[in-house]
Design a protein around this motif. Structure first.
Motif, PDB file in Angstrom:
ATOM      1  N   GLN A 163       3.439  -8.235   3.748  1.00 40.23           N
ATOM      2  CA  GLN A 163       4.844  -7.942   3.483  1.00 40.23           C
ATOM      3  C   GLN A 163       5.790  -8.569   4.500  1.00 40.23           C
ATOM      4  O   GLN A 163       6.985  -8.720   4.243  1.00 40.23           O
ATOM      5  CB  GLN A 163       5.064  -6.419   3.471  1.00 40.23           C
TER       6      GLN A 163
ATOM      7  N   THR B 187      -3.138  -5.991  -1.721  1.00 40.55           N
ATOM      8  CA  THR B 187      -2.074  -5.680  -2.685  1.00 40.55           C
ATOM      9  C   THR B 187      -1.011  -4.761  -2.108  1.00 40.55           C
ATOM     10  O   THR B 187      -0.074  -4.395  -2.817  1.00 40.55           O
ATOM     11  CB  THR B 187      -2.674  -5.006  -3.935  1.00 40.55           C
TER      12      THR B 187
ATOM     13  N   SER C 292       2.816  -4.334  -3.174  1.00 41.45           N
ATOM     14  CA  SER C 292       3.122  -5.248  -4.273  1.00 41.45           C
ATOM     15  C   SER C 292       3.401  -4.477  -5.557  1.00 41.45           C
ATOM     16  O   SER C 292       3.019  -3.308  -5.694  1.00 41.45           O
ATOM     17  CB  SER C 292       1.955  -6.209  -4.514  1.00 41.45           C
TER      18      SER C 292
ATOM     19  N   SER D 171       0.760  -2.165  -7.537  1.00 46.16           N
ATOM     20  CA  SER D 171      -0.332  -1.852  -6.622  1.00 46.16           C
ATOM     21  C   SER D 171      -0.579  -0.352  -6.568  1.00 46.16           C
ATOM     22  O   SER D 171       0.341   0.457  -6.746  1.00 46.16           O
ATOM     23  CB  SER D 171       0.008  -2.356  -5.215  1.00 46.16           C
TER      24      SER D 171
END
Length: 281
Positions: A29, A95, A98, A101
């Motif tokens: 991220q 993930t 996301s 996710s």
């Protein structure tokens, strides 16, 4: 011949892997509550590598101990611990945060295996934990409830109402862990609302209270041994350093929610490896 690791060494290695995976998720991220995950990694490792009774292939097993993450924004650390425990796959950590996710940035029980409650509205976790511990006792279920909360949550009146309720019902199946990293969203905790003498306040509410270095695995293991023997609810107050293990992040002025530059991630990983040299990944 394979060497037999001590309990403390196993926990230290689990804590190191939790930190490594938290950094990896943060890099996905480019930002997040990485500092909290690094600071609380030893606490989470003691719980998942030593204390918690669970079945990795059956997260809803009725005999499991319940771990409640009241501080939903610490989810990045808990996901790393769940991967360490084998409840989620390490590959799924990619993930994090996301779309679609199962690992949102704030913990959601409806999405993630092993996530007992949806945290985020701070001050609710201990209240849920008290009700859960009371319900388990009424059912004759010997499982424990371990509630992870933050020093910022001690600003909330609901936390202290729950503390008094737990004492009133003598919930010896309830253990609270408080991450005291001295920082919250609005600034240093002591400047937002002074909570000291915090151990005395828990004791006055009828709890068995201990205060330890939350980045000292041996101290945490000993504290749990004592808490498990208590005949009243127990709290372990854990002084931690936000960003623990990565000096670059330990010394950030604004460390509650970190934005980390692209070229800094490699530095973070190298500092972590250097600081925990000799600990197996």
């Amino acid at each position: 011949m394979t060497a037999v690791l001590s309990t403390s060494q196993k926990v230290r290695e689990a804590a190191y892997r939790i930190r490594c995976n938290a950094l990896h998720m943060g890099e996905v991220q480019g930002q997040g509550y990485v500092g909290q995950a690094l600071g609380a990694a030893d606490m989470l490792a003691v719980v998942y590598a030593h204390q918690l009774r669970y079945r990795a292939d059956d997260p809803h097993w009725q005999g499991r101990d319940r771990f409640l993450l009241s501080t939903g924004h610490y989810a990045i650390g808990l996901y790393a611990a769940l991967a360490e425990a084998g409840i989620i796959d390490v590959e799924e950590l990619e993930t994090y945060g996301s779309d679609d996710s199962r690992l949102p940035m704030s913990g959601m029980a409806s999405y993630t295996p092993g996530m007992e409650i949806s945290g985020g509205s701070l001050g609710h976790g201990l209240t849920v934990a008290v009700g859960m511990a009371l319900g388990l006792r009424h059912q004759g279920n010997g499982a424990r409830v371990i509630n992870f909360l933050s020093d910022g949550e001690l600003d909330e009146g609901s936390t202290w109402e729950a503390a008094m309720g737990a004492s009133h019902h003598a919930l010896s199946n309830l253990i609270a862990m408080v991450d005291i990293n001295a920082l919250q969203a609005d600034g240093p905790t002591a400047g937002v609302l002074r909570t000291e003498p915090v151990a005395d306040k828990w004791t006055a509410c009828g709890w068995f209270a201990q205060r330890v270095d939350g980045n000292d695995v041996d101290a945490l293991l000993a504290a749990f041994d004592a808490a498990n023997d208590a005949d009243v609810p127990a709290v372990i107050l854990c002084d931690t350093r936000i960003g623990r293990g990565v000096p670059l992040l330990e010394n950030r002025e604004k460390a509650h929610f970190m934005r980390i530059e692209e070229d800094e991630w490699a530095i973070c990983r190298e500092q972590l490896r250097t600081g925990f040299e000799g600990v197996s990944a």
